[in-house]
Every structure is written in C-alpha cells, then in structure tokens.
Design a protein around this motif. Structure first.
Motif, PDB file in Angstrom:
ATOM      1  N   THR A  47      40.779  40.900  33.969  1.00 23.09           N
ATOM      2  CA  THR A  47      40.962  41.950  34.966  1.00 23.09           C
ATOM      3  C   THR A  47      42.125  41.597  35.880  1.00 23.09           C
ATOM      4  O   THR A  47      42.149  40.518  36.492  1.00 23.09           O
ATOM      5  CB  THR A  47      39.688  42.141  35.804  1.00 23.09           C
ATOM      6  N   ASN A  48      43.091  42.490  35.944  1.00 24.15           N
ATOM      7  CA  ASN A  48      44.201  42.367  36.880  1.00 24.15           C
ATOM      8  C   ASN A  48      43.900  43.229  38.095  1.00 24.15           C
ATOM      9  O   ASN A  48      43.202  44.239  37.988  1.00 24.15           O
ATOM     10  CB  ASN A  48      45.504  42.834  36.231  1.00 24.15           C
ATOM     11  N   ILE A  49      44.461  42.840  39.233  1.00 28.57           N
ATOM     12  CA  ILE A  49      44.187  43.567  40.468  1.00 28.57           C
ATOM     13  C   ILE A  49      45.428  44.312  40.950  1.00 28.57           C
ATOM     14  O   ILE A  49      46.518  43.759  41.036  1.00 28.57           O
ATOM     15  CB  ILE A  49      43.673  42.626  41.572  1.00 28.57           C
ATOM     16  N   TRP A  50      45.205  45.579  41.256  1.00 34.21           N
ATOM     17  CA  TRP A  50      46.164  46.430  41.966  1.00 34.21           C
ATOM     18  C   TRP A  50      45.653  46.483  43.406  1.00 34.21           C
ATOM     19  O   TRP A  50      44.632  47.098  43.668  1.00 34.21           O
ATOM     20  CB  TRP A  50      46.150  47.817  41.324  1.00 34.21           C
TER      21      TRP A  50
ATOM     22  N   LYS B  96      41.812  46.836  38.041  1.00 34.25           N
ATOM     23  CA  LYS B  96      40.949  47.409  39.062  1.00 34.25           C
ATOM     24  C   LYS B  96      41.635  47.273  40.420  1.00 34.25           C
ATOM     25  O   LYS B  96      42.626  46.543  40.576  1.00 34.25           O
ATOM     26  CB  LYS B  96      39.570  46.749  39.074  1.00 34.25           C
ATOM     27  N   ILE B  97      41.092  47.965  41.408  1.00 34.98           N
ATOM     28  CA  ILE B  97      41.743  48.075  42.717  1.00 34.98           C
ATOM     29  C   ILE B  97      41.023  47.231  43.761  1.00 34.98           C
ATOM     30  O   ILE B  97      39.785  47.181  43.792  1.00 34.98           O
ATOM     31  CB  ILE B  97      41.750  49.552  43.174  1.00 34.98           C
ATOM     32  N   ALA B  98      41.800  46.587  44.608  1.00 30.56           N
ATOM     33  CA  ALA B  98      41.298  46.015  45.858  1.00 30.56           C
ATOM     34  C   ALA B  98      41.922  46.844  46.967  1.00 30.56           C
ATOM     35  O   ALA B  98      43.151  46.966  47.043  1.00 30.56           O
ATOM     36  CB  ALA B  98      41.695  44.549  45.997  1.00 30.56           C
ATOM     37  N   ILE B  99      41.092  47.453  47.812  1.00 29.15           N
ATOM     38  CA  ILE B  99      41.589  48.471  48.734  1.00 29.15           C
ATOM     39  C   ILE B  99      41.401  48.044  50.184  1.00 29.15           C
ATOM     40  O   ILE B  99      40.374  47.461  50.552  1.00 29.15           O
ATOM     41  CB  ILE B  99      40.885  49.821  48.466  1.00 29.15           C
TER      42      ILE B  99
ATOM     43  N   GLU C 207      45.865  36.946  40.516  1.00 32.63           N
ATOM     44  CA  GLU C 207      45.346  38.130  39.832  1.00 32.63           C
ATOM     45  C   GLU C 207      45.969  39.428  40.348  1.00 32.63           C
ATOM     46  O   GLU C 207      45.955  40.447  39.671  1.00 32.63           O
ATOM     47  CB  GLU C 207      43.828  38.200  39.977  1.00 32.63           C
ATOM     48  N   THR C 208      46.514  39.396  41.579  1.00 33.21           N
ATOM     49  CA  THR C 208      47.144  40.579  42.155  1.00 33.21           C
ATOM     50  C   THR C 208      48.555  40.707  41.604  1.00 33.21           C
ATOM     51  O   THR C 208      49.451  39.960  41.964  1.00 33.21           O
ATOM     52  CB  THR C 208      47.167  40.506  43.689  1.00 33.21           C
ATOM     53  N   LYS C 209      48.735  41.681  40.716  1.00 32.23           N
ATOM     54  CA  LYS C 209      50.023  41.863  40.039  1.00 32.23           C
ATOM     55  C   LYS C 209      50.855  42.976  40.666  1.00 32.23           C
ATOM     56  O   LYS C 209      52.060  43.030  40.485  1.00 32.23           O
ATOM     57  CB  LYS C 209      49.783  42.216  38.560  1.00 32.23           C
ATOM     58  N   ILE C 210      50.157  43.911  41.339  1.00 32.18           N
ATOM     59  CA  ILE C 210      50.822  45.056  41.961  1.00 32.18           C
ATOM     60  C   ILE C 210      50.250  45.230  43.358  1.00 32.18           C
ATOM     61  O   ILE C 210      49.030  45.162  43.548  1.00 32.18           O
ATOM     62  CB  ILE C 210      50.591  46.350  41.152  1.00 32.18           C
ATOM     63  N   ILE C 211      51.115  45.448  44.332  1.00 31.89           N
ATOM     64  CA  ILE C 211      50.691  45.843  45.673  1.00 31.89           C
ATOM     65  C   ILE C 211      51.231  47.246  45.904  1.00 31.89           C
ATOM     66  O   ILE C 211      52.441  47.455  46.003  1.00 31.89           O
ATOM     67  CB  ILE C 211      51.198  44.881  46.760  1.00 31.89           C
ATOM     68  N   GLY C 212      50.331  48.221  45.913  1.00 32.75           N
ATOM     69  CA  GLY C 212      50.712  49.608  46.166  1.00 32.75           C
ATOM     70  C   GLY C 212      50.402  49.974  47.606  1.00 32.75           C
ATOM     71  O   GLY C 212      49.631  49.291  48.286  1.00 32.75           O
ATOM     72  N   PHE C 213      50.992  51.067  48.075  1.00 31.75           N
ATOM     73  CA  PHE C 213      50.730  51.479  49.456  1.00 31.75           C
ATOM     74  C   PHE C 213      51.007  52.957  49.640  1.00 31.75           C
ATOM     75  O   PHE C 213      51.895  53.537  49.017  1.00 31.75           O
ATOM     76  CB  PHE C 213      51.533  50.649  50.468  1.00 31.75           C
TER      77      PHE C 213
END
Length: 458
Positions: free
Chosen positions: A2-5, A35-38, A99-105
C-alpha cells in the motif's frame, strides 16, 4: 503493497473527486494499492476529521444527474485521518514516511498567495506569519514536511495541486520556491528542484457544501447515519500531466486522462466553466436568487454567461482540440441541475482571486486581438456591483474571500472615484489596469449592470 497519497485539504471537493477515483481504483487493482492519509492546515478541519475518524474513515458520496437520478456509494479510500494541531505534527510525520509517494493539496485559488504576475505576495499577513515561525499556508506546511522527510529518508515525492489554478503545478512550484527563497532556505530549495515534481492537472466536478438535508436523505436511502457525508453532480473529470517522480496510481484505469499537456483542457475549463459559474453566482445574488440553478434557469442571466463564452472566450481559445460550443452547452446544462442545490454564496466566494485567474486573461487577449471585450467586461462589472452591495450590507450572506482586506475595500468604495480605482488595480487586471479604454469600458458596463439589477423582475 500500500502506497500513501497524503492529501492536505479534507473538504468536500477532494472527498468527492480524488478520493472517489482512488476508491474506484482499489476495486480494480489488487496489488500496488494506493490509499489516502487526509489532514488540513487550519483548525476548522477538526470537526470533519473527528467525524471521519469516528466512522472508520468512511463516508457516503451522493451523486445526482440533471434528471434527478441519485446514486449512493461508500468511499473507502482513506486509510488514515491526520488530526490537526498547531505544529502540524501528524502531517509532518506522515509526509516524511517512505510510504508517502504523493502529497496532494486542495487549498482554493487564494491559498497560493500569488499576484497577477503569478509571483508570491510576500506582504500577505499569512506569509509574514510563516516567516515568523507559524504554519498557516501550504508553503509553510510543505517546508516543515519536506525538511523532516530529508532527515528521515530523503526519498523523492510528487507535490500535486488539485485546485482551479491555471498551470496549477507550475504556479504552485514557482510560489513554493519563492517562499523558500524568502525563508533563506536554499538547501531545501535545491532538494525540491531535484527530488520533487509538480504535475499540472485539471479537476472538474461540481461539489456544493453539504446541505442540511443531505445526511437525513442518506440515512433514509442507505440506513447509514453519516456525520461526514458529501454530494456532487454525476459528471466528473480529471486530466493529469503524467509527471510523477516516484510512482503513481493507475488512474487511467478508472477514467482519469493522463496526458503530456493539460493546457487546452484547463483553459477551456477555467474560462468557460469557472468564470461562467462566478458570473451566474454574482448576477443571481444581485437579483435576490440563492442557488446556481435558479440563475442558470433565468434567461437573462444565462444569456450573460452564454454571450461571454460565445463572443469572447471561444475566439480566444480557437483552435482547440475540444468542441468549445458543445462544452459551453454541457456546462450550462450542468449548472441548471436543480438537484445539486449549489449556493451562490459558495460560488461567489474568492472573487478577488477568481477575477485575475479566470477572467482577466480573456480581457487581455481580446484587446490583443483588436476586439473590445464587451461581453467579458460584464463579469468584472457584476463583481464590482456585487461589492457595492456588500459595502452597503445588502448581500444576504457572508461574503467569503481569503484575500479580502475589508477595511481597504470599504475605503475604496467610499472614495471619490471607486470605479477608476477598481479598474486601475493591477492585482485584478494586470497590464490593462488604468488604461483609458479599459476604464471607460468598465464605467459603461458597470452602469449597465446597475440599471439591469434595478430593473430586473423575477
């Protein structure tokens, strides 16, 4: 695996858009899941994050077609809720993990603090606060996150803006690097240049603020007592520049469009959809309407938006790979959906950022083509008359604008020649500001809008 966005901005739009795509992808892909960490950077996110945590990070998304067909889906793509504190402890900890591969905003157009030249405004009170050690913008949050990431592992990461900002990846990146320069953090700036990418993307789905009747309707239809529901229109679109530095979800499997160049899509969306949306919200408010569909179903108001797109935007954007006339008609049909219940208050917000971002480019390009932008001038004129009514206390809701200096705006509107000041504002109109032909056009158009408002009959 599982990768984290990790996503900064837990509002309705993200949960009805990007979270929906990742939810659908979880159903398609068994291995290499995302999956997302929000979380969020302001304390107003606390009630929502608390509600999500209490229901195992799941929530119901209601979508509705223009014909009134409703669909309900439990969204399961959020793995973690990152609870808020002033030091952004959980955001920093999660953002630093391998594990956090993408940081979106998703921080709204005003959340980038850019002027009409697309440079960071160093005089913004929020930016000044961050230079003194407080975290209150996307820039300060990412600075803290990435400094910790370098300490922990130094792995590359994609920084993905999901806002209605033209060239959003490029503009964010430019602002962020200028912010690091202000902070005299050259070491981090060099790391960002080498170890991050910032893809441009275009996001589209109309997502109103959840109305009071949403949760009861969801409970009636699904049996779920949801404390964090969200609703949106059935239409959805996501066009993304394929420029991720350390892997990405296979979003093309669930309908997202991965492209080399986002520009034709985002120009059409920003100028046709976003600008027309604002036009209808400001006009509708001025004549006592509450919802976007009411304005769109009012022939005189719909005509204002139609004229703007047809007379000025389509000639500016031609040639284009999209059928712009068809796109215009689809957009206006979407706006007319009475089931969305999208408020003028939500769409009218942040006009001081939307005007230069969505509307001024068409004004400028019309003059460059040797055409007086009469149809486009209606939009800033509507906003000006909207501000006049706000100044008098006649707007029936609280106008929300992230960069509004209320005291200065009231002073301007009390001035000897407020129209000249408005039309001379470089932050709003860039190279057109103060030019005699533009000021004259605005004077005449504002008078026309005042007359239209005063003579309008529901």
């Amino acid at each position: 695996m599982t990768n984290i966005w990790m996503h900064i901005g837990a509002g309705s739009f993200h949960r009805a858009h990007q979270a929906w795509y990742l939810h659908r992808l979880l159903k398609e892909v068994v291995t290499d899941q995302w999956k997302i960490a929000i979380g969020g950077i302001r304390d107003d996110v606390v009630p929502l994050l608390t509600a999500l945590a209490q229901q195992k990070n799941e929530y119901i998304l209601e979508t509705v077609t223009p014909q009134g067909v409703r669909n309900y889906e439990k969204i399961t793509s959020i793995a973690k809720v990152l609870h808020w504190d002033e030091k952004m402890t959980n955001l920093i900890e999660q953002g630093a993990k391998t594990e956090t591969k993408i940081i979106g905003f998703t921080v709204t157009e005003g959340g980038y603090y850019l002027d009409t030249s697309h440079n960071l405004d160093p005089n913004s009170p929020d930016i000044q606060s961050e230079l003194n050690g407080k975290i209150c913008t996307i820039y300060g949050a990412l600075r803290a996150i990435l400094k910790e990431r370098i300490k922990q592992n130094g792995n590359p990461v994609t920084l993905l803006s999901c806002d209605n900002l033209r060239h959003n990846g490029d503009r964010f990146r430019h602002g962020f690097l200028q912010f690091l320069e202000l902070c005299k953090d050259q070491e981090l700036a060099e790391w960002v240049k080498k170890n991050t990418t910032s893809p441009n993307d275009m996001v589209d789905r109309i997502v109103p603020r959840p109305a009071a009747d949403l949760a009861p309707r969801i409970k009636k239809e699904t049996g779920v007592d949801d404390k964090a529901p969200v609703m949106g229109e059935a239409f959805i679109q996501w066009v993304i520049e394929d420029n991720f530095i350390d892997g990405r979800p296979a979003l093309e499997k669930v309908g997202a469009e991965m492209v080399e160049d986002v520009q034709p899509y985002e120009e059409a969306k920003i100028r046709i959809l976003n600008a027309s949306h604002s036009c209808i919200a400001w006009a509708g408010t001025l004549v006592g309407l509450s919802y976007i569909h009411e304005g769109t179903q009012t022939p005189e108001i719909k005509q204002l938006a139609w004229n703007y797109v047809t007379e000025d935007v389509i000639p500016c954007l031609t040639p284009c790979p999209l059928d712009l006339e068809q796109y215009r008609d689809v957009v206006l049909d979407r706006f007319s959906n009475p089931n969305i219940q999208d408020t003028n208050q939500r769409v009218a917000a942040d006009g001081l950022s939307k005007l230069p971002g969505f509307i001024t480019p068409t004004l400028v390009e019309c003059y460059e083509r040797g055409v007086e932008p009469k149809a486009t001038a209606v939009l800033p004129a509507l906003f000006y008359v909207f501000l006049e009514e706000w100044h008098k206390g006649n707007i029936p809701y609280e106008y929300q604008d992230g960069i509004l200096d209320a005291k200065a705006m009231h002073a301007m509107l009390d001035g000897a020649d407020p129209v000249a000041q408005f039309a001379g504002d470089k932050a709003l109109f860039g190279s057109l500001a103060g030019k005699s032909e533009f000021v004259s056009l605005m004077r005449q158009t504002i008078e026309n809008i005042r007359d239209w408002k005063n003579n309008f009959k529901k």
